[in-house]
Motif scaffolding. Structure first.
Motif, PDB file in Angstrom:
ATOM      1  N   THR A 107       2.801 -14.592  -7.926  1.00 53.59           N
ATOM      2  CA  THR A 107       3.263 -13.396  -8.597  1.00 53.59           C
ATOM      3  C   THR A 107       4.571 -13.557  -7.128  1.00 53.59           C
ATOM      4  O   THR A 107       3.914 -12.586  -6.054  1.00 53.59           O
ATOM      5  N   LYS A 108       5.182 -12.961  -7.584  1.00 54.27           N
ATOM      6  CA  LYS A 108       6.569 -13.263  -6.358  1.00 54.27           C
ATOM      7  C   LYS A 108       7.392 -11.872  -7.076  1.00 54.27           C
ATOM      8  O   LYS A 108       8.513 -11.717  -7.303  1.00 54.27           O
ATOM      9  N   GLY A 109       6.680 -11.300  -5.915  1.00 54.65           N
ATOM     10  CA  GLY A 109       7.226  -9.253  -6.210  1.00 54.65           C
ATOM     11  C   GLY A 109       6.322  -8.661  -5.388  1.00 54.65           C
ATOM     12  O   GLY A 109       5.543  -8.731  -4.502  1.00 54.65           O
ATOM     13  N   SER A 135       4.220 -20.226  -3.738  1.00 56.77           N
ATOM     14  CA  SER A 135       5.395 -20.094  -3.945  1.00 56.77           C
ATOM     15  C   SER A 135       5.922 -20.882  -3.884  1.00 56.77           C
ATOM     16  O   SER A 135       5.956 -21.897  -2.657  1.00 56.77           O
ATOM     17  N   GLY A 136       7.622 -20.771  -4.099  1.00 51.72           N
ATOM     18  CA  GLY A 136       7.860 -23.123  -4.128  1.00 51.72           C
ATOM     19  C   GLY A 136       8.595 -22.449  -5.713  1.00 51.72           C
ATOM     20  O   GLY A 136       9.466 -21.694  -6.126  1.00 51.72           O
ATOM     21  N   PRO A 137      10.009 -23.065  -5.412  1.00 46.22           N
ATOM     22  CA  PRO A 137      11.263 -23.749  -6.678  1.00 46.22           C
ATOM     23  C   PRO A 137      10.745 -24.313  -7.815  1.00 46.22           C
ATOM     24  O   PRO A 137      10.411 -25.281  -7.473  1.00 46.22           O
ATOM     25  N   ASN A 138       9.438 -23.046  -8.144  1.00 46.77           N
ATOM     26  CA  ASN A 138       9.058 -23.529  -9.534  1.00 46.77           C
ATOM     27  C   ASN A 138       9.614 -22.396 -10.955  1.00 46.77           C
ATOM     28  O   ASN A 138       8.657 -22.074 -11.680  1.00 46.77           O
ATOM     29  N   LEU A 139      10.381 -23.245 -11.597  1.00 50.28           N
ATOM     30  CA  LEU A 139      11.370 -23.279 -12.467  1.00 50.28           C
ATOM     31  C   LEU A 139      10.056 -23.714 -13.472  1.00 50.28           C
ATOM     32  O   LEU A 139       9.418 -24.558 -14.086  1.00 50.28           O
ATOM     33  N   ALA A 140       9.267 -22.309 -14.645  1.00 56.09           N
ATOM     34  CA  ALA A 140       7.899 -22.536 -15.058  1.00 56.09           C
ATOM     35  C   ALA A 140       8.576 -23.564 -16.360  1.00 56.09           C
ATOM     36  O   ALA A 140       8.073 -24.214 -16.540  1.00 56.09           O
ATOM     37  N   LEU A 190      11.664 -11.984  -2.215  1.00 58.54           N
ATOM     38  CA  LEU A 190      13.004 -11.708  -1.845  1.00 58.54           C
ATOM     39  C   LEU A 190      13.669 -12.489  -2.134  1.00 58.54           C
ATOM     40  O   LEU A 190      15.033 -11.751  -2.471  1.00 58.54           O
ATOM     41  N   LYS A 191      13.206 -14.214  -2.619  1.00 56.09           N
ATOM     42  CA  LYS A 191      14.770 -14.215  -3.161  1.00 56.09           C
ATOM     43  C   LYS A 191      15.409 -14.382  -4.720  1.00 56.09           C
ATOM     44  O   LYS A 191      16.816 -14.357  -5.243  1.00 56.09           O
ATOM     45  N   ASN A 192      14.542 -13.703  -5.041  1.00 51.23           N
ATOM     46  CA  ASN A 192      14.853 -12.757  -6.562  1.00 51.23           C
ATOM     47  C   ASN A 192      15.581 -11.849  -6.515  1.00 51.23           C
ATOM     48  O   ASN A 192      16.791 -11.780  -7.843  1.00 51.23           O
ATOM     49  N   ILE A 193      16.184 -11.013  -5.727  1.00 49.19           N
ATOM     50  CA  ILE A 193      16.971 -10.013  -5.453  1.00 49.19           C
ATOM     51  C   ILE A 193      18.503 -10.761  -4.883  1.00 49.19           C
ATOM     52  O   ILE A 193      19.843 -10.521  -6.033  1.00 49.19           O
ATOM     53  N   GLY A 243      14.179 -23.727  -0.986  1.00 46.57           N
ATOM     54  CA  GLY A 243      13.570 -24.516  -1.551  1.00 46.57           C
ATOM     55  C   GLY A 243      13.979 -23.587  -3.291  1.00 46.57           C
ATOM     56  O   GLY A 243      14.884 -23.989  -3.748  1.00 46.57           O
ATOM     57  N   ASP A 244      13.618 -22.392  -2.818  1.00 42.33           N
ATOM     58  CA  ASP A 244      13.050 -21.926  -4.024  1.00 42.33           C
ATOM     59  C   ASP A 244      14.376 -20.788  -3.927  1.00 42.33           C
ATOM     60  O   ASP A 244      15.092 -20.733  -5.329  1.00 42.33           O
ATOM     61  N   LEU A 245      15.001 -20.661  -2.811  1.00 43.64           N
ATOM     62  CA  LEU A 245      16.409 -19.892  -2.916  1.00 43.64           C
ATOM     63  C   LEU A 245      17.658 -20.498  -3.791  1.00 43.64           C
ATOM     64  O   LEU A 245      17.813 -20.273  -5.006  1.00 43.64           O
ATOM     65  N   ALA A 247      16.642 -23.689  -6.473  1.00 40.91           N
ATOM     66  CA  ALA A 247      16.284 -23.313  -7.259  1.00 40.91           C
ATOM     67  C   ALA A 247      16.595 -21.486  -8.188  1.00 40.91           C
ATOM     68  O   ALA A 247      17.454 -21.943  -9.555  1.00 40.91           O
ATOM     69  N   THR A 248      16.823 -21.116  -7.742  1.00 41.43           N
ATOM     70  CA  THR A 248      16.914 -19.427  -8.415  1.00 41.43           C
ATOM     71  C   THR A 248      17.979 -19.087  -8.157  1.00 41.43           C
ATOM     72  O   THR A 248      19.039 -18.198  -8.967  1.00 41.43           O
ATOM     73  N   CYS A 249      19.102 -19.241  -7.479  1.00 39.39           N
ATOM     74  CA  CYS A 249      20.190 -18.904  -7.416  1.00 39.39           C
ATOM     75  C   CYS A 249      21.166 -19.619  -7.973  1.00 39.39           C
ATOM     76  O   CYS A 249      22.267 -19.857  -8.351  1.00 39.39           O
ATOM     77  N   PRO A 252      19.926 -20.981 -14.637  1.00 44.19           N
ATOM     78  CA  PRO A 252      20.536 -19.856 -15.811  1.00 44.19           C
ATOM     79  C   PRO A 252      18.776 -19.734 -16.433  1.00 44.19           C
ATOM     80  O   PRO A 252      18.449 -19.298 -17.022  1.00 44.19           O
ATOM     81  N   LEU A 253      18.173 -21.039 -15.380  1.00 44.00           N
ATOM     82  CA  LEU A 253      16.589 -20.487 -16.091  1.00 44.00           C
ATOM     83  C   LEU A 253      15.667 -19.389 -15.354  1.00 44.00           C
ATOM     84  O   LEU A 253      14.614 -19.313 -15.845  1.00 44.00           O
ATOM     85  N   SER A 254      16.626 -19.294 -14.154  1.00 46.46           N
ATOM     86  CA  SER A 254      15.979 -17.819 -13.468  1.00 46.46           C
ATOM     87  C   SER A 254      16.713 -16.603 -14.227  1.00 46.46           C
ATOM     88  O   SER A 254      17.159 -16.154 -14.541  1.00 46.46           O
ATOM     89  N   ARG A 255      15.342 -16.337 -14.430  1.00 46.38           N
ATOM     90  CA  ARG A 255      15.664 -14.742 -15.086  1.00 46.38           C
ATOM     91  C   ARG A 255      16.003 -13.971 -14.451  1.00 46.38           C
ATOM     92  O   ARG A 255      17.330 -13.204 -14.689  1.00 46.38           O
ATOM     93  N   ASN A 256      15.779 -13.550 -13.273  1.00 47.29           N
ATOM     94  CA  ASN A 256      16.435 -13.144 -11.772  1.00 47.29           C
ATOM     95  C   ASN A 256      18.454 -13.077 -12.175  1.00 47.29           C
ATOM     96  O   ASN A 256      19.425 -12.415 -12.117  1.00 47.29           O
ATOM     97  N   TYR A 257      18.069 -14.848 -12.099  1.00 45.32           N
ATOM     98  CA  TYR A 257      19.969 -14.673 -11.893  1.00 45.32           C
ATOM     99  C   TYR A 257      20.862 -14.754 -13.327  1.00 45.32           C
ATOM    100  O   TYR A 257      21.817 -14.262 -13.719  1.00 45.32           O
TER     101      TYR A 257
HETATM  102  O1  LIG Z   1      10.482 -18.123  -9.404  1.00 44.57           O
HETATM  103  C1  LIG Z   1      10.941 -18.725 -10.015  1.00 44.57           C
HETATM  104  C2  LIG Z   1      11.007 -19.891  -9.830  1.00 44.57           C
HETATM  105  O2  LIG Z   1      10.229 -20.605  -8.755  1.00 44.57           O
HETATM  106  C3  LIG Z   1      11.211 -17.864 -11.413  1.00 44.57           C
HETATM  107  O3  LIG Z   1      12.714 -16.938 -11.491  1.00 44.57           O
HETATM  108  P1  LIG Z   1      12.831 -15.923 -11.965  1.00 44.57           P
HETATM  109  O4  LIG Z   1      11.425 -15.302 -12.276  1.00 44.57           O
HETATM  110  O5  LIG Z   1      14.247 -15.276 -12.164  1.00 44.57           O
HETATM  111  O6  LIG Z   1      12.720 -17.394 -13.304  1.00 44.57           O
END
Ligand SMILES: O=C(CO)COP(=O)(O)O
Ligand SMILES: NC(=O)C1=CN([C@@H]2O[C@H](COP(=O)(O)OP(=O)(O)OC[C@H]3O[C@@H](n4cnc5c(N)ncnc54)[C@H](OP(=O)(O)O)[C@@H]3O)[C@@H](O)[C@H]2O)C=CC1
Length: 343
Positions: A107-109, A135-140, A190-193, A243-245, A247-249, A252-257
């Motif tokens: 969990t990233k939080g 943890s890592g660039p892991n879009l499910a 942090l990268k979610n911000i 790496g994760d920065l 992917a998520t930045c 559009p698969l990132s929920r935070n993005y």
């Molecule tokens: O952490 C993630 C990918 O590595 C998933 O990012 P989101 O929670 O923004 O979808």
């Protein structure tokens, strides 16, 4: 190969993607979730249609709502529960733990109840200290689609790192080890911000110079914060950081993005979160981190600017202004000593 008994807590997209890899790898996997209908759907049809549609699940993956049995039968427990409910679920499993069980947070939080990471919540249990962080660039959705993916398993205990590698490594999922749990976990949270900031910027059609500056200064800001709390700055150059920065930045698969993109397209925060139907950890992380940055006098202009935009009715200009007109500083100042800056 040793066949392990694993339990994944959480029926969301990431828990399901991980459980599926481990089942395919021949381990005995149960995935605990609270929704009985979802349990039946997975067991009867091999699909988790709400969280991971289009991803057929391995027939040996057993979904269950029986938490007690799932924990008792497992040697390794992955906790894939959003940070908001993480502590509550961990308290439920505490009486079921034994000293040999390994606990892994995915969990990233931050805990919304107090300033602490998920591994801190795990560590408070009185029974086992065999703890790791994945943890890592892991879009499910990409993992479930078999896209090649790398991740970091961080733990101070070698056997914990090796167990997770044994469970998860596959032709499309590669793991790297780290002993810097603090850095790996802080990077993921942090990268979610900054994914929210980048989604917002993208909606405003900014150019690539601007996107690159935002992402690179995000990395500086994240690292500065993490180094203050004991992380190794070099961790931020690896998969869990850089790496994760990326992917998520950018995805559009990132929920935070997507939350950032929706806000940049004119939605308010409540509607942007509401339309997701899934967790966007960056919103709570932003609150916790800005408060902590103030307390510790840490300079975080992007996080500060986003906070003012989301929670204090500031205009977008103030977010841009905090990046462009802030304190003049050195590049990579978070990883460079005073002497090196002058060379
Ligand atoms: O952490 C993630 C990918 O590595 C998933 O990012 P989101 O929670 O923004 O979808
Ligand atoms: N998705 C991704 O690409 C990645 C996610 N992560 C991290 O993994 C964590 C989990 O995310 P993800 O799987 O995506 O989340 P989702 O939003 O996809 O799903 C959340 C899951 O948690 C369950 N849940 C929430 N609260 C409780 C509770 N109190 N008791 C029991 N179950 C609960 C939900 O159940 P219900 O449906 O019943 O509400 C749901 O099954 C996040 O912190 C995220 O940062 C990390 C890497 C990649």
């Amino acid at each position: 190969m040793i066949k392990h008994s694993v339990c994944v807590l959480g029926g969301g997209s990431f828990g399901t993607a991980l459980a599926n890899i481990m089942a395919k790898n021949g381990h005995q996997v149960s995935q605990w979730m609270r929704n009985e209908q979802q349990v039946d759907e997975i067991n009867l049809t091999g699909l988790n249609s709400r969280y991971l549609p289009n991803a057929p699940l391995h027939c040996e993956l057993l979904a269950t709502s029986n938490l007690e049995q799932a924990i008792r039968d497992s040697d390794t427990v992955f906790v894939s529960i959003p940070s908001k409910s993480f502590e509550q679920v961990v308290q439920r499993i505490e009486p079921l733990l034994t000293a040999e069980k390994i606990l892994i947070s995915t969990t990233k939080g931050f805990n919304p109840n107090r300033f602490e990471l998920m591994s801190d919540v795990l560590r408070r249990n009185p029974v086992t200290q065999r703890i790791g962080v994945l943890s890592g660039p892991n879009l499910a959705k990409e993992i479930a689609a078999g896209q090649m993916t790398g991740s970091v398993i961080a733990s101070s205990e070698e056997a914990v790192r090796h167990r997770v590698i044994e469970l998860l490594k596959s032709p499309t999922f590669r793991l790297y080890e780290s002993k810097d749990s603090k850095g790996v976990e802080l990077a993921g949270a942090l990268k979610n911000i900054y994914a929210i900031v980048c989604g917002l910027a993208k909606a405003l059609n900014v150019g690539e110079n601007t996107m690159s500056m935002i992402m690179t200064r995000s990395l500086a800001e994240m690292s500065r914060f993490a180094v203050h709390f004991g992380a190794n700055p070099m961790t931020f150059l690896g998969l869990a950081g850089m790496g994760d920065l990326i992917a998520t930045c950018t995805s559009p698969l990132s929920r935070n993005y997507r939350v950032g993109f929706a806000i940049g397209s004119g939605k308010n925060l409540t509607d942007a979160i509401g339309s997701l139907g899934e967790v966007a950890e960056g919103v709570n992380t932003l609150k916790m981190v800005v408060e902590e940055a103030h307390r510790n006098h840490l300079y975080m202009p992007l996080a500060e600017g986003l906070f003012k935009l989301l929670f204090e009715n500031a205009t977008l200009d103030s977010l841009i202004g905090s990046m462009m007109t802030g304190e003049q500083t050195w590049d990579v100042e978070f990883a460079t000593t005073e002497e090196k800056k002058n060379v």
